[in-house]
Write a protein that holds these residues in place. Sequence first.
Motif, PDB file in Angstrom:
ATOM      1  N   VAL A  15       0.861  -1.180   0.000  1.00  0.00           N
ATOM      2  CA  VAL A  15       0.000   0.000   0.000  1.00  0.00           C
ATOM      3  C   VAL A  15       0.897   1.230   0.000  1.00  0.00           C
ATOM      4  CG1 VAL A  15      -1.494   1.398   1.486  1.00  0.00           C
ATOM      5  CG2 VAL A  15      -2.062  -0.996   1.051  1.00  0.00           C
ATOM      6  N   ILE A  16       0.577   2.206  -0.852  1.00  0.00           N
ATOM      7  CA  ILE A  16       1.339   3.456  -0.903  1.00  0.00           C
ATOM      8  C   ILE A  16       0.390   4.601  -0.576  1.00  0.00           C
ATOM      9  CG2 ILE A  16       2.735   5.014  -2.307  1.00  0.00           C
ATOM     10  CD1 ILE A  16       3.628   2.640  -3.965  1.00  0.00           C
ATOM     11  N   LEU A  17       0.791   5.421   0.415  1.00  0.00           N
ATOM     12  CA  LEU A  17      -0.037   6.520   0.899  1.00  0.00           C
ATOM     13  C   LEU A  17       0.778   7.797   1.033  1.00  0.00           C
ATOM     14  CD1 LEU A  17      -1.730   4.551   3.822  1.00  0.00           C
ATOM     15  CD2 LEU A  17      -2.868   5.219   1.693  1.00  0.00           C
ATOM     16  N   GLY A  18       0.063   8.923   1.090  1.00  0.00           N
ATOM     17  CA  GLY A  18       0.679  10.195   1.411  1.00  0.00           C
ATOM     18  C   GLY A  18       0.133  10.698   2.734  1.00  0.00           C
ATOM     19  N   VAL A  19       0.005  12.018   2.848  1.00  0.00           N
ATOM     20  CA  VAL A  19      -0.565  12.642   4.038  1.00  0.00           C
ATOM     21  C   VAL A  19      -1.816  13.396   3.607  1.00  0.00           C
ATOM     22  CG1 VAL A  19       1.650  12.840   5.223  1.00  0.00           C
ATOM     23  CG2 VAL A  19       0.881  14.705   3.740  1.00  0.00           C
ATOM     24  N   PRO A  20      -2.669  13.788   4.547  1.00  0.00           N
ATOM     25  CA  PRO A  20      -3.868  14.530   4.161  1.00  0.00           C
ATOM     26  C   PRO A  20      -3.525  15.776   3.335  1.00  0.00           C
ATOM     27  CG  PRO A  20      -4.058  13.805   6.425  1.00  0.00           C
ATOM     28  CD  PRO A  20      -2.663  13.482   5.992  1.00  0.00           C
ATOM     29  N   GLY A  21      -4.125  15.857   2.171  1.00  0.00           N
ATOM     30  CA  GLY A  21      -3.923  17.007   1.296  1.00  0.00           C
ATOM     31  C   GLY A  21      -2.746  16.906   0.360  1.00  0.00           C
ATOM     32  N   ALA A  22      -1.883  15.916   0.543  1.00  0.00           N
ATOM     33  CA  ALA A  22      -0.707  15.812  -0.324  1.00  0.00           C
ATOM     34  C   ALA A  22      -0.265  14.359  -0.450  1.00  0.00           C
ATOM     35  CB  ALA A  22       0.450  16.659   0.218  1.00  0.00           C
ATOM     36  N   PHE A  23      -0.543  13.783  -1.606  1.00  0.00           N
ATOM     37  CA  PHE A  23       0.067  12.490  -1.917  1.00  0.00           C
ATOM     38  C   PHE A  23       1.534  12.741  -2.214  1.00  0.00           C
ATOM     39  CE2 PHE A  23       1.030   9.008  -4.989  1.00  0.00           C
ATOM     40  CZ  PHE A  23       0.873   7.945  -4.109  1.00  0.00           C
ATOM     41  N   SER A  24       1.828  13.563  -3.225  1.00  0.00           N
ATOM     42  CA  SER A  24       3.191  14.035  -3.462  1.00  0.00           C
ATOM     43  C   SER A  24       3.163  15.198  -4.441  1.00  0.00           C
ATOM     44  CB  SER A  24       4.087  12.932  -4.033  1.00  0.00           C
ATOM     45  OG  SER A  24       5.373  13.462  -4.369  1.00  0.00           O
ATOM     46  N   SER A  25       3.962  16.213  -4.136  1.00  0.00           N
ATOM     47  CA  SER A  25       4.116  17.356  -5.039  1.00  0.00           C
ATOM     48  C   SER A  25       5.192  17.114  -6.075  1.00  0.00           C
ATOM     49  CB  SER A  25       4.434  18.621  -4.242  1.00  0.00           C
ATOM     50  OG  SER A  25       5.625  18.446  -3.490  1.00  0.00           O
ATOM     51  N   GLY A  26       5.704  15.878  -6.134  1.00  0.00           N
ATOM     52  CA  GLY A  26       6.687  15.539  -7.157  1.00  0.00           C
ATOM     53  C   GLY A  26       8.094  15.442  -6.599  1.00  0.00           C
ATOM     54  N   ASN A  27       9.042  15.418  -7.500  1.00  0.00           N
ATOM     55  CA  ASN A  27      10.443  15.321  -7.112  1.00  0.00           C
ATOM     56  C   ASN A  27      10.890  16.586  -6.389  1.00  0.00           C
ATOM     57  OD1 ASN A  27      12.852  13.357  -7.992  1.00  0.00           O
ATOM     58  ND2 ASN A  27      13.652  15.439  -7.818  1.00  0.00           N
ATOM     59  N   ASP A  28      11.724  16.427  -5.405  1.00  0.00           N
ATOM     60  CA  ASP A  28      12.274  17.580  -4.697  1.00  0.00           C
ATOM     61  C   ASP A  28      13.065  18.454  -5.672  1.00  0.00           C
ATOM     62  OD1 ASP A  28      12.920  18.611  -1.761  1.00  0.00           O
ATOM     63  OD2 ASP A  28      14.731  18.790  -2.969  1.00  0.00           O
ATOM     64  N   LEU A  29      12.685  19.726  -5.777  1.00  0.00           N
ATOM     65  CA  LEU A  29      13.304  20.601  -6.774  1.00  0.00           C
ATOM     66  C   LEU A  29      14.781  20.869  -6.485  1.00  0.00           C
ATOM     67  CD1 LEU A  29      10.607  23.260  -7.700  1.00  0.00           C
ATOM     68  CD2 LEU A  29      11.487  21.378  -9.087  1.00  0.00           C
ATOM     69  N   ILE A  34      -0.101  -3.669  -5.820  1.00  0.00           N
ATOM     70  CA  ILE A  34       0.098  -2.376  -5.177  1.00  0.00           C
ATOM     71  C   ILE A  34      -1.222  -1.619  -5.190  1.00  0.00           C
ATOM     72  CG2 ILE A  34       1.385  -0.209  -5.170  1.00  0.00           C
ATOM     73  CD1 ILE A  34       3.544  -1.601  -6.857  1.00  0.00           C
ATOM     74  N   VAL A  35      -1.633  -1.125  -4.027  1.00  0.00           N
ATOM     75  CA  VAL A  35      -2.828  -0.296  -3.899  1.00  0.00           C
ATOM     76  C   VAL A  35      -2.385   1.073  -3.391  1.00  0.00           C
ATOM     77  CG1 VAL A  35      -5.110  -0.045  -2.841  1.00  0.00           C
ATOM     78  CG2 VAL A  35      -4.211  -2.330  -3.344  1.00  0.00           C
ATOM     79  N   SER A  36      -2.868   2.138  -4.013  1.00  0.00           N
ATOM     80  CA  SER A  36      -2.495   3.478  -3.567  1.00  0.00           C
ATOM     81  C   SER A  36      -3.724   4.261  -3.131  1.00  0.00           C
ATOM     82  CB  SER A  36      -1.750   4.245  -4.670  1.00  0.00           C
ATOM     83  OG  SER A  36      -2.534   4.332  -5.852  1.00  0.00           O
ATOM     84  N   GLY A  37      -3.496   5.177  -2.195  1.00  0.00           N
ATOM     85  CA  GLY A  37      -4.535   6.084  -1.718  1.00  0.00           C
ATOM     86  C   GLY A  37      -4.044   7.506  -1.885  1.00  0.00           C
ATOM     87  N   VAL A  38      -4.752   8.310  -2.677  1.00  0.00           N
ATOM     88  CA  VAL A  38      -4.273   9.638  -3.078  1.00  0.00           C
ATOM     89  C   VAL A  38      -5.255  10.699  -2.597  1.00  0.00           C
ATOM     90  CG1 VAL A  38      -3.520  11.061  -5.015  1.00  0.00           C
ATOM     91  CG2 VAL A  38      -3.264   8.568  -5.138  1.00  0.00           C
ATOM     92  N   ASP A  39      -4.735  11.673  -1.880  1.00  0.00           N
ATOM     93  CA  ASP A  39      -5.558  12.787  -1.402  1.00  0.00           C
ATOM     94  C   ASP A  39      -4.846  14.100  -1.688  1.00  0.00           C
ATOM     95  OD1 ASP A  39      -7.556  14.276  -0.032  1.00  0.00           O
ATOM     96  OD2 ASP A  39      -6.335  14.280   1.785  1.00  0.00           O
ATOM     97  N   GLY A  40      -5.491  14.959  -2.462  1.00  0.00           N
ATOM     98  CA  GLY A  40      -4.947  16.287  -2.691  1.00  0.00           C
ATOM     99  C   GLY A  40      -3.942  16.345  -3.812  1.00  0.00           C
ATOM    100  N   ILE A  41      -2.769  16.876  -3.517  1.00  0.00           N
ATOM    101  CA  ILE A  41      -1.751  17.139  -4.535  1.00  0.00           C
ATOM    102  C   ILE A  41      -1.137  15.834  -5.036  1.00  0.00           C
ATOM    103  CG2 ILE A  41       0.495  18.222  -4.949  1.00  0.00           C
ATOM    104  CD1 ILE A  41      -0.278  20.242  -2.741  1.00  0.00           C
TER     105      ILE A  41
END
Length: 249
Positions: free
Chosen positions: A52-66, A96-103
């Motif tokens: 299982v792949i998760l992020g945090v409330p409001g942000a799954f991921s904003s992408g690669n660190d700039l 693989i199951v993912s849960g996406v919230d927000g970004i």
Amino acid sequence: MNEHIQIERRGAIQSIRMNRPDKKNAITRAMYAAMAEALAAGDGDPDICCHVILGVPGAFSSGNDLADFMTVATGGEGGREVYDFLLALAKSQKPIVSGVDGIAVGIGTTINLHCDLTFATPRTEFRTPFVDLGLVPEAGSSLLAPAVIGRQQAFALLGLGEGFTAERAKEAGLIYAVVSEAELEAAVFEAAERIASKPPEALKIARDFLLGDRAPLIARIEEEGVQFRNRLKSDEARNAFMAFMSRKK
């Protein structure tokens, strides 16, 4: 393990959570390395039946660190951590199951092309601004997206950089279901538990049939990676990053 990646086990389920909320889960090289290691370890553990792949409330991921992008764009060298993670996704022997919230930007979108089931909340937006940054698609998305959502929707996502709402993503076939923020993780783990309850050998054979030969995907990830690294050092990318960083300041 990296401090921004939380690995937990729930029975036969391994959860991988990106937990860098102050940076909207921008993924660093160390985070990629930790996730690649976790996927490989779970694949090698006969008692693990699902990731299982998760992020945090409001942000799954904003992408690669700039900051990592800027290091390469200004003449530095990148490591293998991103490539190792992408290969771990592409080669995963467990569903693989993912849960996406927000970004869900860049890799925050393309991760889900490798998932067997993706749940997202109504406030989620999937976006891949690769071309806008002078870059090219990654994670095998140039191969997977046309196959999953069709060429024209894939061009809108990967070429035009259009944002896909959760509903549009579901209609296109990019994700499995849209659920409320309160229900997201329960829905993800319920699906993972259903997967884990199946006869594992039969499920593996069925999944392998569905995925087909993975060699072309692995080759495409490598081809994209070569072009991506070259583009990071291009004037187009350098100017795009500088403009973006200036706007942030």
